[in-house]
Design an enzyme around this catalytic site. Structure first.
Site, PDB file in Angstrom:
ATOM      1  CG  ASP A  81      11.602   0.650  31.337  1.00  0.00           C
ATOM      2  OD1 ASP A  81      12.079  -0.364  30.799  1.00  0.00           O
ATOM      3  OD2 ASP A  81      11.235   1.657  30.699  1.00  0.00           O
ATOM      4  CE  LYS A 129      12.725   1.199  27.391  1.00  0.00           C
ATOM      5  NZ  LYS A 129      12.479   2.196  28.441  1.00  0.00           N
ATOM      6  CE1 TYR A 162      10.939   6.613  27.428  1.00  0.00           C
ATOM      7  CE2 TYR A 162      11.338   5.630  29.570  1.00  0.00           C
ATOM      8  CZ  TYR A 162      10.847   5.536  28.281  1.00  0.00           C
ATOM      9  OH  TYR A 162      10.274   4.364  27.867  1.00  0.00           O
ATOM     10  CG  HIS A 169      13.458   3.516  22.816  1.00  0.00           C
ATOM     11  ND1 HIS A 169      13.685   4.558  23.680  1.00  0.00           N
ATOM     12  CD2 HIS A 169      12.165   3.166  23.015  1.00  0.00           C
ATOM     13  CE1 HIS A 169      12.574   4.822  24.359  1.00  0.00           C
ATOM     14  NE2 HIS A 169      11.643   3.994  23.971  1.00  0.00           N
TER      15      HIS A 169
END
Length: 275
Positions: free
Chosen positions: A48, A78, A53, A111
């Site tokens: 994930d 996301k 990120y 998200h």
């Protein structure tokens, strides 16, 4: 749920592994490549990540170099808040796919429920799904009222809702709502960034089974039929987090863990965030 590679069937028939590796705050480059490589070697088949990120490149590299057939690995990413909206989401998806170096994504999520934008964003996800670019679509950090609002207009019901979920935030009503509508609940930060691991109830239950408090929590997730994605970069922890299939919590132990709920968040409130 007997093995690390056991899967839940989402409402569109796609199968998603119950346990995955989360990579939030894992540095792009060697750190994330090593974490994903380790997880895949141990037997994880679910990773994930998210545009936010900033480690999609490393995740993709580890997957491509693993030698594991692509169709065996379940990849989530996301769309971030600043990219929400119809056209911008479609663009953001292409960027994520390029960074991952993959031909498709298994699960694409909105998200956060950005006011005035998440419906258009989700329409873009529906298009990507219809075009066969993603195998499943869903949302993250959506409360019941966000889901109701979305489902009033959407053509394709979300397959997954990924939310903060742990023994201090059991989200019972949200979980029941998702079950009722065939939306799979998924836990981010299931170990509360380590905060929950000194809890005497979890220590005591763990001692009975020769398990750590973290393993007890992850087992509780699974027995509650919640997909879980603990994050770690330590090989020993990544391995330990997967070792939860050789014991079963009793109904009494499950209730004791449920009773730890304080409706306490460590992340932002989905009804009140400004990013």
């Amino acid at each position: 749920m007997k093995h690390l590679q056991d899967r839940v069937t989402l409402h569109n028939g796609v199968q998603m592994p119950w346990i995955g590796l989360g990579v939030y705050k894992v540095k792009n480059g060697e750190e994330v490549i090593n974490a994903v490589r380790t997880a895949l070697e141990i037997g994880y088949r679910h990773i994930d990540t998210a545009a936010y990120y900033e480690n999609e490149e490393g995740v993709g590299k580890a997957i491509r170099e693993s030698g594991i057939p692509r169709e065996e690995i379940f990849i989530t990413t996301k769309v971030w808040n600043s990219d929400q909206g119809y056209e911008t989401t479609l663009k953001a998806f292409e960027t994520s796919l390029q960074k991952l170096g993959l031909e498709y994504v298994d699960l694409y999520l909105v998200h956060w429920p950005v006011k005035g934008k998440y419906k258009e964003t989700y329409k873009a996800l529906e298009k990507l799904y219809k075009d066969g670019r993603v195998r499943a679509i869903g949302v993250s950090n959506f409360q019941i009222h966000h889901l109701e609002d979305l489902m009033a207009d959407c053509e394709i019901k979300p397959m997954v809702n990924q939310v903060e979920y742990h023994p201090r935030l059991t989200q019972k009503e949200l979980h029941a709502f998702c079950k009722q509508h065939g939306i799979q609940l998924e836990a981010w930060s299931p170990l509360m960034r380590g905060e929950i691991l000194q809890e005497p109830t979890l220590v005591e239950i763990g001692e009975k089974y020769g398990k750590t408090p973290a393993q007890v929590v992850l087992r509780w997730d699974l027995q509650n039929e919640v997909v879980t994605i603990p994050k770690s970069v330590t090989p020993q922890r990544i391995k330990e987090n997967a070792d939860v299939f050789d014991f079963e919590l009793t109904a009494e132990e499950m209730a004791k863990i449920d009773a730890l709920n304080l409706n306490k968040r460590i992340g932002p409130d989905p009804d009140n965030f400004d990013f």
